[in-house]
Design a protein around this motif. Structure first.
Motif, PDB file in Angstrom:
ATOM      1  N   CYS A  21       0.831  -1.209   0.000  1.00  0.00           N
ATOM      2  CA  CYS A  21       0.000   0.000   0.000  1.00  0.00           C
ATOM      3  C   CYS A  21       0.862   1.255   0.000  1.00  0.00           C
ATOM      4  CB  CYS A  21      -0.927   0.023   1.221  1.00  0.00           C
ATOM      5  SG  CYS A  21      -2.254  -1.190   1.179  1.00  0.00           S
ATOM      6  N   THR A  22       1.864   1.292   0.856  1.00  0.00           N
ATOM      7  CA  THR A  22       2.715   2.476   0.928  1.00  0.00           C
ATOM      8  C   THR A  22       3.559   2.627  -0.339  1.00  0.00           C
ATOM      9  OG1 THR A  22       4.378   1.255   2.194  1.00  0.00           O
ATOM     10  CG2 THR A  22       2.807   2.565   3.437  1.00  0.00           C
ATOM     11  N   LEU A  25       1.329   4.377  -2.757  1.00  0.00           N
ATOM     12  CA  LEU A  25       1.180   5.779  -2.377  1.00  0.00           C
ATOM     13  C   LEU A  25       2.430   6.589  -2.706  1.00  0.00           C
ATOM     14  CD1 LEU A  25      -0.656   5.488   1.056  1.00  0.00           C
ATOM     15  CD2 LEU A  25      -1.608   6.277  -1.121  1.00  0.00           C
ATOM     16  N   THR A  37      -5.296   4.538   2.312  1.00  0.00           N
ATOM     17  CA  THR A  37      -5.073   4.680   3.758  1.00  0.00           C
ATOM     18  C   THR A  37      -6.167   3.985   4.552  1.00  0.00           C
ATOM     19  OG1 THR A  37      -6.098   6.870   3.759  1.00  0.00           O
ATOM     20  CG2 THR A  37      -3.699   6.795   3.619  1.00  0.00           C
ATOM     21  N   ASP A  38      -7.388   3.942   4.014  1.00  0.00           N
ATOM     22  CA  ASP A  38      -8.453   3.176   4.671  1.00  0.00           C
ATOM     23  C   ASP A  38      -8.107   1.686   4.694  1.00  0.00           C
ATOM     24  OD1 ASP A  38      -9.907   5.473   5.125  1.00  0.00           O
ATOM     25  OD2 ASP A  38     -11.287   5.162   3.439  1.00  0.00           O
ATOM     26  N   ILE A  40      -5.079   0.448   4.712  1.00  0.00           N
ATOM     27  CA  ILE A  40      -4.012   0.290   5.710  1.00  0.00           C
ATOM     28  C   ILE A  40      -4.609   0.245   7.108  1.00  0.00           C
ATOM     29  CG2 ILE A  40      -2.018   1.414   6.769  1.00  0.00           C
ATOM     30  CD1 ILE A  40      -1.294   2.448   3.950  1.00  0.00           C
ATOM     31  N   ASP A  41      -5.579   1.120   7.380  1.00  0.00           N
ATOM     32  CA  ASP A  41      -6.244   1.122   8.690  1.00  0.00           C
ATOM     33  C   ASP A  41      -6.939  -0.213   8.957  1.00  0.00           C
ATOM     34  OD1 ASP A  41      -5.390   3.708   9.172  1.00  0.00           O
ATOM     35  OD2 ASP A  41      -7.301   4.636   8.576  1.00  0.00           O
TER      36      ASP A  41
END
Length: 94
Positions: A21-22, A25, A37-38, A40-41
Motif C-alpha cells: 500500500c505504501t 502511495l 489509507t483506509d 491500511i487502517d
C-alpha cells in the motif's frame, strides 16, 4: 504450528500488505490516497484483532491456530483484491 510461528505469520503477511500500500502511495502520490489509507487502517485493525485472538486460545490449540491462519489469509486476500481495484482505478484516472 506454535504460537511463535502464527505471530510471525500475522506480522509478515499484514506487514507485506501495508508495504504494498505504501509503495503505491509513494509511486503515485495523490492517487486514491484516501482509499489506500483506509485499507491500511483495516489491515492494522486486522493485525490487532488477530493478535488479541491468539492470546486466548479456545479448545484444541492446533485447530484454533489453523483457523486463525486461515482467517488471516482469507481476509488479507480480500484486502489485496480491494487494493488491486484501487490501484487499477488510480492508474486509469492518471
Amino acid at each position: 504450528m506454535n504460537l511463535r510461528d502464527i505471530k510471525k505469520d500475522i506480522e509478515y503477511v499484514i506487514g507485506a500488505f501495508v508495504d504494498d500500500c505504501t509503495l503505491f502511495l509513494n509511486v503515485h502520490p495523490g492517487k486514491n490516497a484516501g482509499e489506500i489509507t483506509d485499507l491500511i487502517d483495516e489491515a492494522v485493525d486486522l493485525f490487532n484483532a488477530l493478535r488479541d485472538k491468539i492470546a486466548v486460545p479456545e479448545g484444541d490449540k492446533k485447530a484454533y491456530y489453523a483457523a486463525i491462519r486461515k482467517e488471516l489469509l482469507e481476509k488479507v486476500d480480500g484486502l489485496y483484491d480491494r487494493l488491486s481495484a484501487a490501484v487499477k482505478k488510480g492508474i486509469e484516472n492518471a
